[in-house]
Structure formats: C-alpha cells, structure tokens
Design a protein around this motif. Structure first.
Motif: not given
Length: 409
Positions: A40, A69, A71
C-alpha cells in the motif's frame, strides 16, 4: 498536533520485531520469485494519476519476479505521521511525508535507516539533510520545493529593482499597486529574522523551542527587525495578505509582486504570461543596512514502514518512486521541484522560473525545525506590526512576550 512518545516497552518490542524485518531483508530474488507481494502506498490526493504511472512502470520493470498487488491511497503528507503512528502494522508500506515529521517517525521506530549510501550522492545536500537524523539517512528524498521566493511582474520591474524590498515598494506605490506577503503566517515571518544572527530552533527534546528573536544587544537586535517591519507596513505599496488573497490580487491586477511558492506558478503564469518573473527573496533595510531575506525550506520524503510485511519490495518501490526518471515525470506532471541532482540541473528545470528561483533562494534557506508553540505567538506579533502597532506597546515587551510563548511547554 498530537504527539506520541515511544515508551521503553514499545522500544523493546520494536527492536525484536525489527530484527525479524532485517532478517527478511536478506531474502534474495529467488526466494521472492512469484511470491504474492501486496503493498500500500500513501500519497497526496493530487498525486493519484502520477503514482498510477509510477507503480505501473515499477511492476513492468520487475515483471516475473513477484505477483504484485500494489494499491495507492490518498493520505495528507502533512498529517501522515499521526495517522501512521496510530497503527503502524495497519499503515502503508510506503508513504510520502513532510520532512519535519522525520525525527518523530525515526524515534518511534516507524522507519529504519536507508541502507544505500549512494542516495546521498545523488540528491541535493539540503534534501539529504532533510531526510537524515544526524548523519543517518532514514528516508528517500523526493522533492526539494517546499519553500518560498519572490514573484514579480516584469511589466513593472527591472531585474535590478527586485533585488531590494525598498525598490519594490517604491515601484508598487508609484504605480498604485501592491507588493504582498502573508504576515499572518509565522512561516513567512521567519524571512526577517533568519539572516540577522537572531535564532529559532528546536531544543534537544525535539518538542520545545529556543528563541533569541527578542535579543536586546548584539549586532542586530530584535527591536531593529521589528522597526524594519513597521517601516515596510507603513508603505503604500505593501499589504499583508494570505496566499489566496495574493493570488486574487495577481488575477485582478492590484498585486504586481509578492512572496509565495511553486504551487502558485501555473496560476501566476496564466495571469502574467511572458511577464511573470521569479527570483530569490530581496534584501530589506534593517538598522541602516541591507539584510538578505531568509526562508524556511522543506522537502517531501518517501518512507518505508519498518513493520511492512515485504520490506525488500517496499524499499525497492520507495527507491523507484524517487529515481531520476520519476522525479522528472513528477516535475512534468505536477510541477514539483526535484531533489535529484541531475534533474535539478536539467534544462527543463532551468526553464522553470519558479523552480530556478527556489533553488537560488535555497542558499538563504533553513530547514523548518520548530515546535508547535512557534506559530501562534509569531503570527500575533507580526499581525501587530502589519497593523502599524496600534496599541503602541513597547516593541521590546512584545518581542519578550513572543519569545516567552514560543519557548513555552
């Protein structure tokens, strides 16, 4: 502002956990191949499009080495520390923050030292200082543009006339126009005290301030600066206005010069066109001599959460966000000044009047290192000066009161 003090118990727990993190950092590429990596990133809301491109290029560069992944979440850079320290294990792996939060983050064990010394060689010295506690680098320098300088309309001023505030005020008054500066903000008021030998800064506790702005002896006294401010306030060519009011005056034509930062460069350029000029701050008359106006400076930094589950990849992403190519992209998309030496010396930067002026002013700038008690007393004092000292109270008494409150607990 909330303050967190790291207790001994938390410190011991942090050491144990950080030991595990450091062990993780020794993993090699083979061990991370195709591993699911969730990261993140926190940054300014305005950076969402830019960070999308940066993250995409990172994933493409490391394609096949992990299942990424990543974000992006909007998070105020100025409030990053407080949010992060309220829950380190739930916080972002990589985050953008203002440099004045660095000491607190390092003291709380929220970030580890950056292991790559070569980063120091590739960044502006002021940015390296901003990203360090003592001689230890704790974050990746991202920008070096949080400061202020002079904007002026070339239709009214020559390059020579903007060297001194005396000449700027004379021209503005003669044209029935204004030079403006925000004296309601202590951030800007530092300009008058910064190069006088009068001092402001943080004590060793990292919380309280020391302040000698009320000094009544020496080469330049506090009252000398106060009288200089009163003289400036008394000019028909001066007005104390907020940053928003400054920009409104630029647009309606009443303001032809003022002090602000790079965030207003586009709007001022649209209003003044080819007549937009920018330079370091001028000198001002103090006790019969010219004193170069100083400024606070600041940088944006990228930090890596010491509690990240993927510290190796988090560090690689932080380094990627701040590399030469992406600092160039940040300038192109957001107009933000680079911390990278090569980008700062590029032709694109040279052609940006605002960034060039900021770099010129950096010689007379000091990193903003003050505690929370600094702001209100200085703003109150400067507000009285801007109004012409309507109470008639002794300048020395006002300075003593200001200094006492700035140094309070």
């Amino acid at each position: 502002m909330k303050r967190k003090v790291c207790s001994l118990v938390l410190g011991m727990a942090s050491v144990a956990l950080l030991a595990g993190c450091k062990a993780d950092k020794e993993e090699n590429y083979a061990e991370t191949q195709q591993k699911k990596v969730e990261l993140t990133v926190w940054g300014a809301e305005e950076d969402e499009e830019l960070m999308g491109k940066v993250i995409q290029s990172f994933e493409e560069h490391y394609q096949g080495r992990a299942d990424f992944q990543i974000s992006f979440q909007a998070q105020s850079e100025s409030g990053c520390k407080d949010v992060l320290l309220n829950g380190l294990e739930e916080g972002a792996d990589v985050f953008t923050f203002a440099d004045d939060q660095l000491s607190s983050l390092a003291a709380a064990g929220a970030i580890d030292p950056v292991g790559k010394e070569e980063i120091k060689d590739s960044a502006l010295p002021a940015a390296v200082e901003a990203a360090s506690v003592g001689d230890t680098l704790y974050a990746y320098p991202l920008t070096a543009d949080n400061g202020y300088f002079l904007y002026y309309n070339k239709k009214y001023f020559s390059d020579k006339q903007v060297e001194t505030l005396d000449d700027i005020l004379k021209v503005a008054a003669a044209e029935n126009k204004l030079f403006v500066m925000d004296w309601s903000s202590a951030w800007y008021v530092y300009s008058f005290f910064g190069n006088t030998g009068l001092e402001i800064g943080l004590n060793d506790d990292g919380i309280t301030n020391y302040c000698t702005w009320n000094k009544s002896d020496g080469d330049i006294k506090g009252t000398d600066v106060a009288r200089a401010m009163l003289d400036i306030a008394g000019s028909r060519g001066f007005d104390s206005r907020t940053d928003e009011e400054f920009l409104s005056g630029v647009k309606d034509g009443s303001v032809i010069a003022g002090v602000s930062g790079v965030w207003n460069a586009v709007a001022i350029g649209e209003a003044w066109g080819k007549d937009m000029g920018a330079s370091k701050l001028p000198s001002y008359t103090c006790d019969g001599r010219q004193v170069q106006m100083a400024s606070f400076s600041g940088c944006k930094l990228i930090g890596v959460n010491a509690y990240s589950k993927h510290p190796v990849w988090a560090a690689r992403l932080a380094e990627w966000i701040t590399n030469e190519d992406n600092q160039t992209l940040r300038f192109e998309m957001r107009g933000q000044g680079p911390s990278d030496l090569k980008v700062a010396d590029s032709e694109e930067i040279r052609q940006s009047p605002a960034i060039a002026a900021l770099l010129e002013q950096s010689e007379y700038a000091q990193l903003q290192r003050v505690g929370g008690k600094f702001w209100d007393p200085v703003s109150e004092f400067a507000g009285n000066m801007a109004a012409g000292n309507p109470s008639g109270e002794s300048l020395q008494k006002q300075l003593d009161k200001m200094s006492e409150n700035v140094c309070g607990r």
